[in-house]
Design an enzyme around this catalytic site. Sequence first.
Site, PDB file in Angstrom:
ATOM      1  N   LYS A   1       0.865  -1.179   0.000  1.00 36.50           N
ATOM      2  CA  LYS A   1       0.000   0.000   0.000  1.00 36.50           C
ATOM      3  C   LYS A   1       0.903   1.231   0.000  1.00 36.50           C
ATOM      4  O   LYS A   1       1.681   1.448   0.924  1.00 36.50           O
ATOM      5  CB  LYS A   1      -0.912   0.011   1.223  1.00 36.50           C
TER       6      LYS A   1
ATOM      7  N   LYS B   1      -2.024  -1.474  -3.942  1.00 37.81           N
ATOM      8  CA  LYS B   1      -2.922  -0.320  -3.889  1.00 37.81           C
ATOM      9  C   LYS B   1      -2.125   0.962  -3.944  1.00 37.81           C
ATOM     10  O   LYS B   1      -1.165   1.065  -3.184  1.00 37.81           O
ATOM     11  CB  LYS B   1      -3.706  -0.410  -2.577  1.00 37.81           C
TER      12      LYS B   1
HETATM   13  C1  PBG Z   1      -7.265   3.710   5.336  1.00 35.00           C
HETATM   14  C2  PBG Z   1      -7.680   3.427   3.939  1.00 35.00           C
HETATM   15  C3  PBG Z   1      -7.520   4.327   2.888  1.00 35.00           C
HETATM   16  C4  PBG Z   1      -8.103   3.738   1.775  1.00 35.00           C
HETATM   17  C5  PBG Z   1      -8.583   2.480   2.154  1.00 35.00           C
HETATM   18  N1  PBG Z   1      -8.301   2.294   3.504  1.00 35.00           N
HETATM   19  C6  PBG Z   1      -6.977   5.700   2.868  1.00 35.00           C
HETATM   20  C7  PBG Z   1      -5.677   5.973   3.483  1.00 35.00           C
HETATM   21  O1  PBG Z   1      -4.816   5.100   3.659  1.00 35.00           O
HETATM   22  O2  PBG Z   1      -5.480   7.130   3.857  1.00 35.00           O
HETATM   23  C8  PBG Z   1      -8.182   4.396   0.439  1.00 35.00           C
HETATM   24  C9  PBG Z   1      -9.132   3.837  -0.545  1.00 35.00           C
HETATM   25  C10 PBG Z   1      -9.432   4.746  -1.681  1.00 35.00           C
HETATM   26  O3  PBG Z   1      -8.821   5.825  -1.864  1.00 35.00           O
HETATM   27  O4  PBG Z   1     -10.315   4.381  -2.449  1.00 35.00           O
HETATM   28  N2  PBG Z   1      -7.030   2.706   6.187  1.00 35.00           N
END
Ligand code: PBG
Length: 339
Positions: free
Chosen positions: A210, A263
């Site tokens: 991520k 991601k």
């Molecule tokens: C946070 C989380 C995020 C997303 C999914 N879980 C945002 C972040 O890490 O700040 C983002 C998903 C998206 O942008 O569609 N745990």
Amino acid sequence: MNNLQPIHDHDVPRFNLPQRPRRNRATAAIRDLHRGTWLAPQHLVYPLFIHAGADDQPIPAMPGCSRLGPEGLLREVEGALADGIRTVILFPAIPETLKTPDAAHAWHPDDIVPQTIQQLRERWPELTICSDVALDPYSSDGHDGLLAPDGRILNDETVALLCRQALVHAEAGVSIVAPSDMMDGRVGAIRQALDAHSYQEVAILAYTAKYASGFYGPFRAALDSAPRHGDKKTYQMDPANRREAVRELRLDEAEGADMVMVKPAGPYLDVIRDLREQTPLPVAAYQVSGEYAMLKAAAERGWLDERTVVLESLLGIRRAGADVILTYFARQAARWLRT
Ligand code: PBG
């Protein structure tokens, strides 16, 4: 008017080409015969935003998505099932009054997530329900981890809380927990906690790679979960790094992940390919809120044909090596794929 003469057959020089790739594209049937990647509703996971209010609140930067109230959610899940989507993942918008520095509401059995899991589970026993395991929607700091007084994100203390959150979701009947926090060691710790409480059947979808991405902007606006100060770069990965994803993969595999994720998806297709080649586990990719917003915005202006580019973007993610795609287009794409 141009002054080119019409081409007559006898004027065309014939040359001997042994390779003519266009032969394999000659008709729709031949193209279907040779198609190397396929995309079907079964590959898609539908992310849904929930909140405690009764109404559905549209999310400005994500046209077509809303923070759903209880009725809206049931309607949306029913529709998704009818469209061939069998897996959903839930993200809660938590009122400011319930947010605390220790994010304690995240593992409260009365929280909206376990409550919603339970309702969906009762109504649709066959539905695959995923939950986000992370503290940020519940944290008054907007971070995925506990903050030390000096501003550092505490790793092991956070992992202990994520285990509690995962257990509450398991108790409510979740199918898959998806830790999105990027703390070290959390997959193994959650696996042990689940097993110790006889939730061996609950699977873990690890957010393995991520990245600290700007493409999460619309999501954070939707949940009002942006970090109040600082950024997430001490736990989410540097967008410049590729080998580091394989390092995270090795750890998540060893810790017992059932599925690994990359991601965002579109800007990280090389990383999806790397994970595909390095692991026998199913690979998921998350086409995140910013990727959705870009395509929607261009389509709304008439600059891109929505159906064509959405299906192309999803096919590209599949071609890179993803088995599963989390996408806000899931329902719409499933409908397009059926017509
Ligand atoms: C946070 C989380 C995020 C997303 C999914 N879980 C945002 C972040 O890490 O700040 C983002 C998903 C998206 O942008 O569609 N745990």
